[in-house]
Design a protein around this motif. Structure first.
Motif, PDB file in Angstrom:
ATOM      1  N   GLU A 281       0.827  -1.196   0.000  1.00  0.00           N
ATOM      2  CA  GLU A 281       0.000   0.000   0.000  1.00  0.00           C
ATOM      3  C   GLU A 281       0.867   1.254   0.000  1.00  0.00           C
ATOM      4  O   GLU A 281       0.560   2.240  -0.697  1.00  0.00           O
ATOM      5  N   ALA A 282       1.957   1.229   0.757  1.00  0.00           N
ATOM      6  CA  ALA A 282       2.870   2.374   0.796  1.00  0.00           C
ATOM      7  C   ALA A 282       3.478   2.640  -0.571  1.00  0.00           C
ATOM      8  O   ALA A 282       3.682   3.799  -0.964  1.00  0.00           O
ATOM      9  N   THR A 283       3.771   1.587  -1.320  1.00  0.00           N
ATOM     10  CA  THR A 283       4.328   1.746  -2.667  1.00  0.00           C
ATOM     11  C   THR A 283       3.317   2.417  -3.588  1.00  0.00           C
ATOM     12  O   THR A 283       3.678   3.256  -4.420  1.00  0.00           O
ATOM     13  N   ARG A 284       2.049   2.059  -3.438  1.00  0.00           N
ATOM     14  CA  ARG A 284       1.019   2.670  -4.272  1.00  0.00           C
ATOM     15  C   ARG A 284       0.801   4.142  -3.907  1.00  0.00           C
ATOM     16  O   ARG A 284       0.607   4.986  -4.790  1.00  0.00           O
ATOM     17  N   GLU A 285       0.851   4.449  -2.605  1.00  0.00           N
ATOM     18  CA  GLU A 285       0.533   5.806  -2.164  1.00  0.00           C
ATOM     19  C   GLU A 285       1.729   6.754  -2.220  1.00  0.00           C
ATOM     20  O   GLU A 285       1.578   7.931  -2.551  1.00  0.00           O
ATOM     21  N   LYS A 286       2.917   6.252  -1.868  1.00  0.00           N
ATOM     22  CA  LYS A 286       4.111   7.101  -1.820  1.00  0.00           C
ATOM     23  C   LYS A 286       5.287   6.382  -2.495  1.00  0.00           C
ATOM     24  O   LYS A 286       6.250   5.990  -1.839  1.00  0.00           O
ATOM     25  N   PRO A 287       5.212   6.189  -3.803  1.00  0.00           N
ATOM     26  CA  PRO A 287       6.266   5.422  -4.483  1.00  0.00           C
ATOM     27  C   PRO A 287       7.646   6.047  -4.346  1.00  0.00           C
ATOM     28  O   PRO A 287       8.645   5.322  -4.313  1.00  0.00           O
ATOM     29  N   ALA A 288       7.737   7.377  -4.264  1.00  0.00           N
ATOM     30  CA  ALA A 288       9.041   8.040  -4.197  1.00  0.00           C
ATOM     31  C   ALA A 288       9.795   7.694  -2.924  1.00  0.00           C
ATOM     32  O   ALA A 288      11.030   7.738  -2.895  1.00  0.00           O
ATOM     33  N   ALA A 289       9.089   7.333  -1.865  1.00  0.00           N
ATOM     34  CA  ALA A 289       9.749   6.988  -0.600  1.00  0.00           C
ATOM     35  C   ALA A 289      10.453   5.641  -0.670  1.00  0.00           C
ATOM     36  O   ALA A 289      11.364   5.381   0.123  1.00  0.00           O
ATOM     37  N   ARG A 290      10.041   4.778  -1.585  1.00  0.00           N
ATOM     38  CA  ARG A 290      10.656   3.464  -1.806  1.00  0.00           C
ATOM     39  C   ARG A 290      10.764   2.668  -0.495  1.00  0.00           C
ATOM     40  O   ARG A 290      11.774   2.014  -0.217  1.00  0.00           O
ATOM     41  N   LEU A 291       9.705   2.730   0.296  1.00  0.00           N
ATOM     42  CA  LEU A 291       9.713   2.042   1.589  1.00  0.00           C
ATOM     43  C   LEU A 291       9.805   0.526   1.428  1.00  0.00           C
ATOM     44  O   LEU A 291      10.487  -0.153   2.192  1.00  0.00           O
ATOM     45  N   ALA A 292       9.095  -0.008   0.434  1.00  0.00           N
ATOM     46  CA  ALA A 292       9.133  -1.455   0.218  1.00  0.00           C
ATOM     47  C   ALA A 292      10.518  -1.898  -0.221  1.00  0.00           C
ATOM     48  O   ALA A 292      11.048  -2.916   0.254  1.00  0.00           O
ATOM     49  N   GLN A 293      11.125  -1.150  -1.135  1.00  0.00           N
ATOM     50  CA  GLN A 293      12.468  -1.496  -1.610  1.00  0.00           C
ATOM     51  C   GLN A 293      13.476  -1.449  -0.463  1.00  0.00           C
ATOM     52  O   GLN A 293      14.329  -2.333  -0.343  1.00  0.00           O
ATOM     53  N   ARG A 294      13.375  -0.432   0.385  1.00  0.00           N
ATOM     54  CA  ARG A 294      14.320  -0.299   1.494  1.00  0.00           C
ATOM     55  C   ARG A 294      14.145  -1.424   2.510  1.00  0.00           C
ATOM     56  O   ARG A 294      15.116  -1.978   3.025  1.00  0.00           O
ATOM     57  N   ALA A 295      12.902  -1.771   2.780  1.00  0.00           N
ATOM     58  CA  ALA A 295      12.640  -2.855   3.724  1.00  0.00           C
ATOM     59  C   ALA A 295      13.179  -4.186   3.198  1.00  0.00           C
ATOM     60  O   ALA A 295      13.794  -4.967   3.938  1.00  0.00           O
ATOM     61  N   LEU A 296      12.959  -4.438   1.917  1.00  0.00           N
ATOM     62  CA  LEU A 296      13.421  -5.689   1.321  1.00  0.00           C
ATOM     63  C   LEU A 296      14.942  -5.729   1.239  1.00  0.00           C
ATOM     64  O   LEU A 296      15.570  -6.754   1.529  1.00  0.00           O
ATOM     65  N   ALA A 297      15.554  -4.612   0.841  1.00  0.00           N
ATOM     66  CA  ALA A 297      17.019  -4.551   0.748  1.00  0.00           C
ATOM     67  C   ALA A 297      17.654  -4.803   2.106  1.00  0.00           C
ATOM     68  O   ALA A 297      18.641  -5.542   2.227  1.00  0.00           O
ATOM     69  N   GLU A 298      17.103  -4.201   3.145  1.00  0.00           N
ATOM     70  CA  GLU A 298      17.656  -4.394   4.494  1.00  0.00           C
ATOM     71  C   GLU A 298      17.499  -5.843   4.951  1.00  0.00           C
ATOM     72  O   GLU A 298      18.441  -6.443   5.478  1.00  0.00           O
ATOM     73  N   GLU A 299      16.322  -6.410   4.736  1.00  0.00           N
ATOM     74  CA  GLU A 299      16.070  -7.774   5.190  1.00  0.00           C
ATOM     75  C   GLU A 299      16.980  -8.782   4.494  1.00  0.00           C
ATOM     76  O   GLU A 299      17.603  -9.636   5.146  1.00  0.00           O
ATOM     77  N   LEU A 300      17.094  -8.684   3.188  1.00  0.00           N
ATOM     78  CA  LEU A 300      17.862  -9.682   2.445  1.00  0.00           C
ATOM     79  C   LEU A 300      19.366  -9.479   2.591  1.00  0.00           C
ATOM     80  O   LEU A 300      20.122 -10.451   2.641  1.00  0.00           O
ATOM     81  N   THR A 301      19.818  -8.226   2.677  1.00  0.00           N
ATOM     82  CA  THR A 301      21.248  -7.991   2.882  1.00  0.00           C
ATOM     83  C   THR A 301      21.671  -8.480   4.256  1.00  0.00           C
ATOM     84  O   THR A 301      22.747  -9.062   4.419  1.00  0.00           O
ATOM     85  N   THR A 302      20.838  -8.269   5.248  1.00  0.00           N
ATOM     86  CA  THR A 302      21.122  -8.778   6.590  1.00  0.00           C
ATOM     87  C   THR A 302      21.139 -10.294   6.595  1.00  0.00           C
ATOM     88  O   THR A 302      22.023 -10.920   7.200  1.00  0.00           O
ATOM     89  N   LEU A 303      20.185 -10.885   5.907  1.00  0.00           N
ATOM     90  CA  LEU A 303      20.095 -12.346   5.871  1.00  0.00           C
ATOM     91  C   LEU A 303      21.325 -12.960   5.216  1.00  0.00           C
ATOM     92  O   LEU A 303      21.861 -13.972   5.689  1.00  0.00           O
ATOM     93  N   LEU A 304      21.799 -12.340   4.133  1.00  0.00           N
ATOM     94  CA  LEU A 304      22.932 -12.901   3.389  1.00  0.00           C
ATOM     95  C   LEU A 304      24.285 -12.498   3.965  1.00  0.00           C
ATOM     96  O   LEU A 304      25.186 -13.328   4.098  1.00  0.00           O
ATOM     97  N   HIS A 305      24.426 -11.222   4.312  1.00  0.00           N
ATOM     98  CA  HIS A 305      25.744 -10.703   4.684  1.00  0.00           C
ATOM     99  C   HIS A 305      25.893 -10.328   6.155  1.00  0.00           C
ATOM    100  O   HIS A 305      26.999 -10.017   6.599  1.00  0.00           O
TER     101      HIS A 305
END
Length: 419
Positions: A281-305
């Motif tokens: 929903e955040a991506t649809r309402e505020k795409p410029a904030a890239r909240l979904a991308q940041r959350a996913l990047a943090e989760e997967l980078t932490t998981l891997l590295h």
């Protein structure tokens, strides 16, 4: 939500041999499964995360994982639609097997009642003589059915070797061997493996009369039609930090298209359904904030590295654009961040204007001078108005790096190599 419902909601079950029978088998408990990876390179890439993380989900739900890295099938290669694969030496494949096993291990739990098991199909394939293989395995396969496999049909005109044609028999035998040795009764993989996987289900039934299960996950495709996992330069985004830096891995997810990120969250994130839907929903309402991308990047980078490495790359992402202290970044993180942004070599007497041009931040020396007069040139986050002089050595980060920024969004770097 049970694991089958969860995988279905996430879109991770594209096809299944018998959905209701699979659900019953999972509900009964004690189910062992396997997923295979062929060592065709020294590292897995982000495309393999679909299978690795699905295995993690299944283990968390109480199923026992068997992770097969194919020391035998890796020497053959599953047919591609384009051309015959180059055969790598047994020694090379063996080395890649160990590296890939090491990459998979941190994602699974190898202790406890549902402890994961690492297996290598070379263990049962290397001792099988040709006559036994043809009699015990090959006899159960119809050539006419094998030819109808899509990838084989595509190769019939250009040619396909018997070596690659026989790959399906080897993979099918893997399922049989794992069923006999470990009681494995579920295999999953990517949808491009559906023909091989269902052939294995059929071979187990023909060989020992047992009914086993299978499902496949969808291939991950990007909204723009390009292949998932490719960098801007066309290379793979690898799980190995030696081939793809943690910073570049983090940026891969940060740069995900808004049209793709909801799908990526469902495939790759371990957040709850509610959390994922909020990010969608955040991506649809505020795409410029890239909240979904940041959350996913943090989760997967932490998981891997790991959390510490993730914190470093997040700090680098902010510092490069003037929102953090560049001097506090570890040198490897700074260098990988600049390499991703664009890193030019410079000599001791190279002027700031020349660095900006060489790094591609500006198109000409005159443009650099005009940008400086307008107040838009920054070196290591300090505004610079005189661009016809070199950078003083004491101003370089770690004695050799300069972060070059024009305005708020255009960043690159220079490495002074001749001081």
């Amino acid at each position: 939500m049970d694991i089958i419902d969860d995988l279905t909601w996430r879109g991770l079950i594209q096809d299944s041999t018998d959905p209701e029978a699979l659900r019953e088998a999972v509900d009964a408990g004690g189910l062992s499964f396997y997923v295979g990876f062929d060592p065709t390179a020294e590292s897995l890439h982000v495309g393999h995360l679909t299978q690795v993380l699905t295995a993690r989900r299944l283990q968390a739900a109480g199923l026992r994982p068997h992770l097969l890295v194919g020391g035998a099938t890796g020497q053959i290669g599953d047919p591609r639609q384009t051309s015959e694969r180059n055969l790598n030496s047994p020694e090379t494949v063996a080395g890649w097997v160990k590296k890939i096993q090491g990459q998979i291990e941190p994602f699974l739990d190898f202790e406890g009642s549902d402890a994961a098991v690492m297996v290598n199909n070379l263990d049962w394939t290397s001792g099988m003589d040709v006559i036994s293989f043809l009699r015990d395995v090959g006899k159960h396969f119809s050539v006419s059915k094998m030819i109808n496999r899509e990838v084989v049909r595509a190769r019939l005109e250009t040619g396909i070797s018997f070596t690659e044609f026989s790959y399906q028999l080897l993979q099918s035998n893997d399922y049989y061997q794992l069923n006999e040795r470990y009681g494995v009764s579920l295999q999953f993989g990517g949808s491009d493996q559906w023909g091989n996987i269902t052939a294995g289900v059929d071979f187990v039934r023909r060989s020992n009369g047992k009914h086993v299960h299978a499902f496949v996950t969808p291939l991950v495709l990007k909204a723009d039609g390009t292949k998932f996992g490719k960098t801007a330069g066309g290379g793979n985004t690898w799980l190995s930090s030696e081939l793809t830096s943690p910073y570049a891995f983090y940026q891969f997810w940060i740069n995900a298209d808004d049209r793709d990120v909801a799908k990526y969250l469902r495939y790759f994130s371990f957040k709850s359904r509610e959390e994922i839907e909020e990010l969608e929903e955040a991506t649809r309402e505020k795409p410029a904030a890239r909240l979904a991308q940041r959350a996913l990047a943090e989760e997967l980078t932490t998981l891997l590295h790991g959390a510490e490495e993730c914190a470093d790359v997040q700090a680098a992402s902010k510092a490069l654009f003037g929102r953090g202290e560049l001097a506090e970044l570890p040198e490897p993180t700074l260098r990988s961040a600049l390499a991703e942004a664009g890193l030019a070599e410079a000599g001791a007497e190279t002027t700031v204007a020349q660095m900006f041009k060489d790094a591609g931040v500006v198109g000409s020396l005159g443009e650099a001078r005009r940008a400086a007069k307008e107040g838009g040139v920054y070196v290591n986050n300090e505004r610079v108005t005189e661009v016809n002089e070199p950078i003083a050595s004491e101003k370089l980060l770690h004695g050799r790096y300069a972060v070059l920024r024009r305005g708020k969004k255009t960043v690159a770097g220079a490495e002074v190599t001749s001081r």
